[in-house]
Motif scaffolding. Structure first.
Motif, mmCIF file in Angstrom:
data_model
loop_
_atom_site.group_PDB
_atom_site.id
_atom_site.type_symbol
_atom_site.label_atom_id
_atom_site.label_comp_id
_atom_site.label_asym_id
_atom_site.label_seq_id
_atom_site.Cartn_x
_atom_site.Cartn_y
_atom_site.Cartn_z
ATOM 1 N N VAL A 5 0.844 -1.189 0.000
ATOM 2 C CA VAL A 5 0.000 0.000 0.000
ATOM 3 C C VAL A 5 0.887 1.249 0.000
ATOM 4 O O VAL A 5 1.553 1.538 0.998
ATOM 5 N N GLU A 6 0.868 1.952 -1.131
ATOM 6 C CA GLU A 6 1.671 3.167 -1.259
ATOM 7 C C GLU A 6 0.902 4.385 -0.736
ATOM 8 O O GLU A 6 -0.336 4.417 -0.791
ATOM 9 N N SER A 7 1.646 5.364 -0.276
ATOM 10 C CA SER A 7 1.062 6.636 0.150
ATOM 11 C C SER A 7 2.115 7.723 0.022
ATOM 12 O O SER A 7 3.297 7.433 -0.171
ATOM 13 N N GLY A 8 1.661 8.971 0.122
ATOM 14 C CA GLY A 8 2.590 10.091 0.124
ATOM 15 C C GLY A 8 2.660 10.889 -1.157
ATOM 16 O O GLY A 8 3.376 11.890 -1.225
ATOM 17 N N GLY A 9 1.947 10.452 -2.183
ATOM 18 C CA GLY A 9 1.960 11.210 -3.430
ATOM 19 C C GLY A 9 1.204 12.518 -3.288
ATOM 20 O O GLY A 9 0.566 12.791 -2.274
ATOM 21 N N GLY A 10 1.283 13.335 -4.322
ATOM 22 C CA GLY A 10 0.587 14.611 -4.309
ATOM 23 C C GLY A 10 1.093 15.524 -5.396
ATOM 24 O O GLY A 10 1.799 15.097 -6.310
ATOM 25 N N VAL A 11 0.718 16.785 -5.265
ATOM 26 C CA VAL A 11 1.141 17.814 -6.218
ATOM 27 C C VAL A 11 2.208 18.672 -5.544
ATOM 28 O O VAL A 11 2.035 19.121 -4.406
ATOM 29 N N VAL A 12 3.306 18.888 -6.257
ATOM 30 C CA VAL A 12 4.424 19.661 -5.708
ATOM 31 C C VAL A 12 5.010 20.519 -6.824
ATOM 32 O O VAL A 12 4.948 20.149 -8.004
ATOM 33 N N TYR A 95 4.852 3.105 -8.047
ATOM 34 C CA TYR A 95 4.448 1.813 -7.497
ATOM 35 C C TYR A 95 5.604 1.189 -6.723
ATOM 36 O O TYR A 95 6.756 1.238 -7.184
ATOM 37 N N CYS A 96 5.311 0.575 -5.605
ATOM 38 C CA CYS A 96 6.319 -0.287 -5.005
ATOM 39 C C CYS A 96 6.031 -1.723 -5.429
ATOM 40 O O CYS A 96 4.905 -2.069 -5.819
ATOM 41 N N SER A 97 7.086 -2.525 -5.379
ATOM 42 C CA SER A 97 6.981 -3.865 -5.946
ATOM 43 C C SER A 97 7.994 -4.795 -5.311
ATOM 44 O O SER A 97 9.035 -4.358 -4.808
ATOM 45 N N LEU A 98 7.672 -6.082 -5.341
ATOM 46 C CA LEU A 98 8.654 -7.110 -5.056
ATOM 47 C C LEU A 98 8.364 -8.308 -5.956
ATOM 48 O O LEU A 98 7.259 -8.428 -6.503
ATOM 49 N N TRP A 99 9.375 -9.119 -6.106
ATOM 50 C CA TRP A 99 9.254 -10.333 -6.898
ATOM 51 C C TRP A 99 9.486 -11.522 -5.977
ATOM 52 O O TRP A 99 10.489 -11.581 -5.266
ATOM 53 N N ILE A 100 8.564 -12.468 -6.032
ATOM 54 C CA ILE A 100 8.691 -13.704 -5.267
ATOM 55 C C ILE A 100 8.584 -14.866 -6.235
ATOM 56 O O ILE A 100 7.558 -15.045 -6.884
ATOM 57 N N ALA A 101 9.647 -15.655 -6.346
ATOM 58 C CA ALA A 101 9.676 -16.828 -7.221
ATOM 59 C C ALA A 101 9.248 -16.463 -8.639
ATOM 60 O O ALA A 101 8.454 -17.177 -9.270
ATOM 61 N N GLY A 102 9.747 -15.349 -9.130
ATOM 62 C CA GLY A 102 9.472 -14.954 -10.500
ATOM 63 C C GLY A 102 8.149 -14.259 -10.725
ATOM 64 O O GLY A 102 7.827 -13.864 -11.858
ATOM 65 N N THR A 103 7.381 -14.075 -9.681
ATOM 66 C CA THR A 103 6.076 -13.411 -9.788
ATOM 67 C C THR A 103 6.153 -12.010 -9.199
ATOM 68 O O THR A 103 6.549 -11.860 -8.047
ATOM 69 N N PRO A 104 5.769 -10.986 -9.983
ATOM 70 C CA PRO A 104 5.792 -9.615 -9.447
ATOM 71 C C PRO A 104 4.514 -9.303 -8.673
ATOM 72 O O PRO A 104 3.411 -9.751 -9.043
ATOM 73 N N TYR A 105 4.678 -8.547 -7.625
ATOM 74 C CA TYR A 105 3.550 -8.055 -6.839
ATOM 75 C C TYR A 105 3.627 -6.526 -6.820
ATOM 76 O O TYR A 105 4.722 -5.960 -6.694
ATOM 77 N N GLN A 108 -1.153 -0.367 -5.395
ATOM 78 C CA GLN A 108 -2.141 0.302 -6.242
ATOM 79 C C GLN A 108 -1.566 1.552 -6.902
ATOM 80 O O GLN A 108 -2.173 2.093 -7.832
ATOM 81 N N GLY A 109 -0.427 2.009 -6.415
ATOM 82 C CA GLY A 109 0.213 3.191 -6.977
ATOM 83 C C GLY A 109 -0.215 4.469 -6.282
ATOM 84 O O GLY A 109 -1.291 4.547 -5.694
ATOM 85 N N THR A 110 0.654 5.465 -6.374
ATOM 86 C CA THR A 110 0.343 6.788 -5.838
ATOM 87 C C THR A 110 0.798 7.829 -6.852
ATOM 88 O O THR A 110 1.906 7.742 -7.389
ATOM 89 N N GLN A 111 -0.066 8.795 -7.135
ATOM 90 C CA GLN A 111 0.211 9.791 -8.168
ATOM 91 C C GLN A 111 1.120 10.883 -7.625
ATOM 92 O O GLN A 111 0.856 11.457 -6.559
ATOM 93 N N VAL A 112 2.161 11.178 -8.387
ATOM 94 C CA VAL A 112 3.039 12.314 -8.105
ATOM 95 C C VAL A 112 2.956 13.258 -9.293
ATOM 96 O O VAL A 112 3.193 12.858 -10.433
ATOM 97 N N THR A 113 2.607 14.494 -9.014
ATOM 98 C CA THR A 113 2.517 15.514 -10.058
ATOM 99 C C THR A 113 3.419 16.680 -9.692
ATOM 100 O O THR A 113 3.281 17.260 -8.602
ATOM 101 N N VAL A 114 4.343 16.998 -10.596
ATOM 102 C CA VAL A 114 5.271 18.108 -10.382
ATOM 103 C C VAL A 114 4.904 19.204 -11.377
ATOM 104 O O VAL A 114 5.087 19.051 -12.583
ATOM 105 N N SER A 115 4.372 20.288 -10.852
ATOM 106 C CA SER A 115 3.865 21.341 -11.732
ATOM 107 C C SER A 115 3.855 22.673 -10.986
ATOM 108 O O SER A 115 3.597 22.719 -9.778
ATOM 109 N N SER A 116 4.121 23.718 -11.726
ATOM 110 C CA SER A 116 4.049 25.064 -11.152
ATOM 111 C C SER A 116 2.659 25.659 -11.381
ATOM 112 O O SER A 116 2.372 26.756 -10.936
#
Length: 116
Positions: A5-12, A95-105, A108-116
């Motif tokens: 579970v990712e968190s911390g994204g936003g607009v910066v 997204y954060c991820s890990l691979w276990i026995a060749g299978t990726p996990y 859900q992702g977190t959006q990061v937007t860099v904009s003025s």
């Protein structure tokens, strides 16, 4: 089951900072290396940073070297991505991820937007 579970994204603004977190469960966190990826619409998901199970070895994509830092807290089952000096081209879903026995996990992702 594996949960990420990712968190911390936003607009910066350009030049700003964000810290992403990924809380993990359902597996022995301290036994696995972890990765952060990012993806923009119409493009492949690219690896941004990796960290070994102990945290002693890290790698970075050339585009983020010197600006991003991956770390982990095995007591909290959490991996982090500190992002400094952000640029508009860092805008993506992360997204954060890990691979276990060749299978990726994936989280859900977190959006990061860099904009003025």
């Amino acid at each position: 089951q594996v949960q990420l579970v990712e968190s911390g994204g936003g607009v910066v603004q350009p030049g700003g900072s964000l810290r992403l977190s990924c809380a993990a469960s359902g597996f022995v966190f301290r036994s696995y290396g972890m990765r952060w990826y990012r993806q923009t619409p119409g493009k492949e998901r690219d690896v941004v940073a990796t960290i070994s199970s102990s945290g002693g070895v890290t790698t970075y994509a050339d585009s983020v070297k010197g600006r991003f830092t991956i770390s982990r807290d095995n007591a909290k089952n959490t991996v982090y991505l500190q992002m400094n000096s952000l640029k508009p081209e860092d805008t993506a879903v992360y997204y954060c991820s890990l691979w276990i026995a060749g299978t990726p996990y994936w989280g859900q992702g977190t959006q990061v937007t860099v904009s003025s």
